[in-house]
Design a protein around this motif. Structure first.
Motif, PDB file in Angstrom:
ATOM      1  N   ARG A 143      -8.390 -31.881  71.161  1.00 40.97           N
ATOM      2  CA  ARG A 143      -8.138 -33.292  70.763  1.00 40.97           C
ATOM      3  C   ARG A 143      -6.646 -33.538  70.606  1.00 40.97           C
ATOM      4  NH1 ARG A 143     -13.430 -32.732  67.375  1.00 40.97           N
ATOM      5  NH2 ARG A 143     -14.825 -33.833  68.808  1.00 40.97           N
ATOM      6  N   MET A 144      -5.957 -32.538  70.066  1.00 46.31           N
ATOM      7  CA  MET A 144      -4.493 -32.654  69.920  1.00 46.31           C
ATOM      8  C   MET A 144      -3.846 -32.789  71.297  1.00 46.31           C
ATOM      9  SD  MET A 144      -1.667 -30.585  70.405  1.00 46.31           S
ATOM     10  CE  MET A 144      -2.267 -28.901  70.371  1.00 46.31           C
ATOM     11  N   ILE A 145      -4.297 -31.996  72.263  1.00 47.12           N
ATOM     12  CA  ILE A 145      -3.712 -32.038  73.616  1.00 47.12           C
ATOM     13  C   ILE A 145      -3.879 -33.439  74.218  1.00 47.12           C
ATOM     14  CG2 ILE A 145      -3.999 -31.198  76.001  1.00 47.12           C
ATOM     15  CD1 ILE A 145      -4.694 -28.432  74.809  1.00 47.12           C
ATOM     16  N   VAL A 146      -5.081 -34.006  74.064  1.00 45.73           N
ATOM     17  CA  VAL A 146      -5.335 -35.337  74.638  1.00 45.73           C
ATOM     18  C   VAL A 146      -4.414 -36.379  74.001  1.00 45.73           C
ATOM     19  CG1 VAL A 146      -7.034 -37.173  74.932  1.00 45.73           C
ATOM     20  CG2 VAL A 146      -7.762 -34.793  75.144  1.00 45.73           C
ATOM     21  N   GLN A 147      -4.300 -36.333  72.664  1.00 50.93           N
ATOM     22  CA  GLN A 147      -3.476 -37.349  71.991  1.00 50.93           C
ATOM     23  C   GLN A 147      -2.005 -37.214  72.403  1.00 50.93           C
ATOM     24  OE1 GLN A 147      -4.929 -38.153  67.695  1.00 50.93           O
ATOM     25  NE2 GLN A 147      -5.815 -36.178  68.251  1.00 50.93           N
ATOM     26  N   TYR A 148      -1.522 -35.976  72.540  1.00 49.02           N
ATOM     27  CA  TYR A 148      -0.128 -35.792  72.974  1.00 49.02           C
ATOM     28  C   TYR A 148       0.061 -36.202  74.435  1.00 49.02           C
ATOM     29  CZ  TYR A 148       2.012 -34.200  68.740  1.00 49.02           C
ATOM     30  OH  TYR A 148       2.525 -34.190  67.471  1.00 49.02           O
ATOM     31  N   ALA A 149      -0.944 -36.017  75.264  1.00 46.64           N
ATOM     32  CA  ALA A 149      -0.829 -36.442  76.668  1.00 46.64           C
ATOM     33  C   ALA A 149      -0.688 -37.967  76.723  1.00 46.64           C
ATOM     34  CB  ALA A 149      -2.055 -35.979  77.453  1.00 46.64           C
ATOM     35  N   ILE A 150      -1.487 -38.649  75.925  1.00 47.88           N
ATOM     36  CA  ILE A 150      -1.427 -40.130  75.926  1.00 47.88           C
ATOM     37  C   ILE A 150      -0.098 -40.600  75.321  1.00 47.88           C
ATOM     38  CG2 ILE A 150      -2.503 -42.231  75.004  1.00 47.88           C
ATOM     39  CD1 ILE A 150      -5.228 -40.691  75.192  1.00 47.88           C
ATOM     40  N   ALA A 151       0.321 -39.959  74.231  1.00 47.25           N
ATOM     41  CA  ALA A 151       1.597 -40.336  73.606  1.00 47.25           C
ATOM     42  C   ALA A 151       2.747 -40.078  74.582  1.00 47.25           C
ATOM     43  CB  ALA A 151       1.806 -39.537  72.321  1.00 47.25           C
ATOM     44  N   GLY A 152       2.704 -38.922  75.259  1.00 45.21           N
ATOM     45  CA  GLY A 152       3.772 -38.564  76.194  1.00 45.21           C
ATOM     46  C   GLY A 152       3.911 -39.577  77.319  1.00 45.21           C
ATOM     47  N   GLN A 153       2.779 -40.048  77.809  1.00 36.76           N
ATOM     48  CA  GLN A 153       2.793 -40.993  78.925  1.00 36.76           C
ATOM     49  C   GLN A 153       3.269 -42.381  78.508  1.00 36.76           C
ATOM     50  OE1 GLN A 153       2.137 -39.211  81.580  1.00 36.76           O
ATOM     51  NE2 GLN A 153       2.872 -40.934  82.782  1.00 36.76           N
ATOM     52  N   ASN A 154       3.152 -42.665  77.212  1.00 36.61           N
ATOM     53  CA  ASN A 154       3.496 -44.009  76.716  1.00 36.61           C
ATOM     54  C   ASN A 154       4.751 -44.030  75.852  1.00 36.61           C
ATOM     55  OD1 ASN A 154       1.110 -46.027  77.341  1.00 36.61           O
ATOM     56  ND2 ASN A 154       0.163 -44.048  76.900  1.00 36.61           N
ATOM     57  N   GLY A 155       5.473 -42.918  75.822  1.00 35.73           N
ATOM     58  CA  GLY A 155       6.644 -42.858  74.945  1.00 35.73           C
ATOM     59  C   GLY A 155       6.247 -43.126  73.504  1.00 35.73           C
ATOM     60  N   GLY A 156       5.113 -42.592  73.116  1.00 34.17           N
ATOM     61  CA  GLY A 156       4.585 -42.890  71.780  1.00 34.17           C
ATOM     62  C   GLY A 156       4.510 -41.682  70.870  1.00 34.17           C
ATOM     63  N   ALA A 157       3.980 -41.898  69.681  1.00 32.78           N
ATOM     64  CA  ALA A 157       3.860 -40.838  68.676  1.00 32.78           C
ATOM     65  C   ALA A 157       2.398 -40.669  68.282  1.00 32.78           C
ATOM     66  CB  ALA A 157       4.682 -41.198  67.442  1.00 32.78           C
ATOM     67  N   VAL A 158       2.058 -39.432  67.926  1.00 31.20           N
ATOM     68  CA  VAL A 158       0.691 -39.129  67.472  1.00 31.20           C
ATOM     69  C   VAL A 158       0.622 -39.267  65.954  1.00 31.20           C
ATOM     70  CG1 VAL A 158      -1.091 -37.331  67.324  1.00 31.20           C
ATOM     71  CG2 VAL A 158       0.271 -37.576  69.413  1.00 31.20           C
ATOM     72  N   VAL A 159      -0.339 -40.060  65.515  1.00 32.51           N
ATOM     73  CA  VAL A 159      -0.551 -40.261  64.077  1.00 32.51           C
ATOM     74  C   VAL A 159      -1.491 -39.165  63.581  1.00 32.51           C
ATOM     75  CG1 VAL A 159      -1.481 -41.865  62.346  1.00 32.51           C
ATOM     76  CG2 VAL A 159      -0.229 -42.755  64.332  1.00 32.51           C
ATOM     77  N   GLY A 160      -1.182 -38.594  62.421  1.00 35.39           N
ATOM     78  CA  GLY A 160      -2.057 -37.588  61.823  1.00 35.39           C
ATOM     79  C   GLY A 160      -2.769 -38.180  60.611  1.00 35.39           C
ATOM     80  N   THR A 161      -3.908 -37.606  60.279  1.00 37.01           N
ATOM     81  CA  THR A 161      -4.692 -38.167  59.164  1.00 37.01           C
ATOM     82  C   THR A 161      -4.629 -37.285  57.920  1.00 37.01           C
ATOM     83  OG1 THR A 161      -6.696 -37.104  60.031  1.00 37.01           O
ATOM     84  CG2 THR A 161      -6.306 -39.380  60.687  1.00 37.01           C
ATOM     85  N   ASP A 162      -3.700 -36.337  57.894  1.00 39.07           N
ATOM     86  CA  ASP A 162      -3.641 -35.440  56.735  1.00 39.07           C
ATOM     87  C   ASP A 162      -3.301 -36.234  55.462  1.00 39.07           C
ATOM     88  OD1 ASP A 162      -3.766 -32.862  55.515  1.00 39.07           O
ATOM     89  OD2 ASP A 162      -1.577 -32.844  55.405  1.00 39.07           O
ATOM     90  N   HIS A 163      -3.944 -35.868  54.382  1.00 41.01           N
ATOM     91  CA  HIS A 163      -3.717 -36.510  53.076  1.00 41.01           C
ATOM     92  C   HIS A 163      -3.801 -35.408  52.028  1.00 41.01           C
ATOM     93  CE1 HIS A 163      -8.034 -36.155  52.502  1.00 41.01           C
ATOM     94  NE2 HIS A 163      -8.162 -36.619  53.729  1.00 41.01           N
ATOM     95  N   ALA A 164      -3.532 -35.753  50.780  1.00 38.41           N
ATOM     96  CA  ALA A 164      -3.388 -34.713  49.753  1.00 38.41           C
ATOM     97  C   ALA A 164      -4.668 -33.904  49.527  1.00 38.41           C
ATOM     98  CB  ALA A 164      -2.923 -35.340  48.446  1.00 38.41           C
ATOM     99  N   ALA A 165      -5.836 -34.567  49.607  1.00 33.01           N
ATOM    100  CA  ALA A 165      -7.088 -33.852  49.322  1.00 33.01           C
ATOM    101  C   ALA A 165      -7.461 -32.889  50.447  1.00 33.01           C
ATOM    102  CB  ALA A 165      -8.223 -34.850  49.068  1.00 33.01           C
ATOM    103  N   GLU A 166      -6.816 -33.071  51.613  1.00 33.31           N
ATOM    104  CA  GLU A 166      -7.028 -32.149  52.726  1.00 33.31           C
ATOM    105  C   GLU A 166      -5.907 -31.106  52.735  1.00 33.31           C
ATOM    106  OE1 GLU A 166      -8.435 -33.349  56.945  1.00 33.31           O
ATOM    107  OE2 GLU A 166      -6.246 -33.211  57.105  1.00 33.31           O
ATOM    108  N   ALA A 167      -4.688 -31.558  52.486  1.00 32.78           N
ATOM    109  CA  ALA A 167      -3.531 -30.645  52.503  1.00 32.78           C
ATOM    110  C   ALA A 167      -3.693 -29.550  51.443  1.00 32.78           C
ATOM    111  CB  ALA A 167      -2.248 -31.428  52.254  1.00 32.78           C
ATOM    112  N   VAL A 168      -4.252 -29.899  50.287  1.00 32.59           N
ATOM    113  CA  VAL A 168      -4.348 -28.924  49.196  1.00 32.59           C
ATOM    114  C   VAL A 168      -5.242 -27.736  49.559  1.00 32.59           C
ATOM    115  CG1 VAL A 168      -6.239 -30.117  47.979  1.00 32.59           C
ATOM    116  CG2 VAL A 168      -4.672 -28.663  46.694  1.00 32.59           C
TER     117      VAL A 168
END
Ligand SMILES: Nc1ncnc2c1ncn2[C@@H]1O[C@H](COP(=O)(O)OP(=O)(O)OC[C@H]2O[C@@H]([n+]3cccc(C(=O)O)c3)[C@H](O)[C@@H]2O)[C@@H](O)[C@H]1O
Ligand SMILES: Nc1ncnc2c1ncn2[C@@H]1O[C@H](COP(=O)(O)OP(=O)(O)OP(=O)(O)O)[C@@H](O)[C@H]1O
Ligand SMILES: [Mg+2]
Length: 275
Positions: A143-168
């Motif tokens: 899934r990461m590869i797909v999102q970076y492929a789309i971002a790369g083609q569009n000069g864009g950035a990949v948004v992450g969903t990490d938050h404190a209850a997951e990071a901990v």
């Protein structure tokens, strides 16, 4: 409060009290500032049908709409990506998040099954044994590869969903869903994310849902809480500085210690934090 609890709260930047409207504005503005500073125009995010990507997706869409309005530049866009592995059990939730709430400028669908299975087959042919659990991490990285492929083609950035209850707990795949350019939910716990979704008038079924990574075929839709052995209510209380049972606190602190490596860049010879 436990000493380790206080350290974790400070490290992850959690506030016990939040004003939902102000948080939404602040986090949308954060995404806007990022796009303007980097001169990027596109944000990309996988939408699973779960709580976190529903919230991060809506904030991303609000950010690009704000920038289009303020700058008059129509190039700002948010691309939502559906990334099922074959048929997804909660496909209808994912489509409801997209059509009824996020309303992204663009939606793309890439089924990660062929790529994931091909990778597992190649590894197996090379003599590796890939467990169902390990295959789950391969899915997250596809899934990461797909999102970076789309971002790369569009000069864009990949948004992450990490938050404190997951990071901990480090409950994510390193360089899989943990791989992203910007994390607008950082510092929020799970119930605070829910509060923001309510404030944004999201359909209740999307935030009342049981959180799941849904990566293992042996345990479909397995609740995160079952895998972690601790409830989000306890994790959130812990992160908001409240007292939780010793058993829950010790579990959370143990996850935190064990997953420290995920919250750092790869270890270099001059690093000392891992020792
Ligand atoms: N001490 C250390 N110092 C430096 N690196 C270390 C290390 N220990 C392991 N590593 C490295 O980290 C790797 C293990 O980390 P990783 O590959 O992430 O794998 P791991 O943490 O074992 O598994 C990921 C967990 O996150 C869950 N998850 C994944 C994705 C999404 C979600 C969700 O909630 O949606 C949940 C998944 O169900 C699973 O329980 C090892 O293979 C090794 O390469
Ligand atoms: N089937 C999928 N399609 C698209 N993106 C996905 C899919 N599964 C996972 N992802 C991406 O991986 C991220 C991590 O999954 P995670 O389960 O932590 O979040 P969530 O599904 O959005 O919320 P919840 O934790 O409540 O289930 C998601 O936020 C999403 O960006
Ligand atoms: Mg999920």
């Amino acid at each position: 409060m436990r000493k380790c609890q206080e350290e974790i709260i400070n490290a992850l930047g959690v506030n016990a009290q939040i004003d939902p409207e102000a948080e939404i504005d602040k986090r949308v503005q954060f995404l806007c500032d990022f796009l303007q500073t980097t001169n990027m125009k596109t944000l990309v995010l996988g939408i699973s049908g779960g709580q976190d990507s529903t919230l991060a997706g809506r904030l991303s869409q609000l950010a690009v709409e704000k920038l289009r309005k303020e700058t008059g530049n129509a190039d700002y866009q948010f691309i939502a990506v559906r990334l099922p592995y074959g048929e997804q059990a909660d496909e209808s939730d994912a489509m409801s998040a997209i059509n009824d709430f996020i309303k992204p400028d663009k939606m793309m669908r890439v089924n990660i099954k062929a790529a994931t299975d091909a990778m597992v087959n190649s590894l197996t042919a090379a003599g590796a044994v890939i467990s169902d659990f390990n295959k789950g991490n391969i899915k997250a990285r596809e899934r990461m590869i797909v999102q970076y492929a789309i971002a790369g083609q569009n000069g864009g950035a990949v948004v992450g969903t990490d938050h404190a209850a997951e990071a901990v707990t480090g409950f994510y795949t390193k360089f899989g869903d943990g791989g992203a350019d910007i994390t607008p939910l950082a510092g929020l716990d799970k119930r605070q994310g829910k509060t923001l979704l309510k404030s944004l008038n999201a359909p209740a079924k999307l935030y009342d849902k049981t959180p799941t990574a849904d990566l293992e075929e042996d345990k479909p839709m397995r609740p995160d809480e079952e895998a972690l052995g601790v409830r989000y209510e306890e994790i959130d209380d812990f992160l908001e500085g409240r007292a939780v049972s010793t058993e829950a606190a010790e579990k959370i602190e143990s996850w935190y210690r064990r997953t420290q490596h995920k919250r750092h860049l790869p270890i270099a010879p001059y690093d000392t934090w891992w020792k």
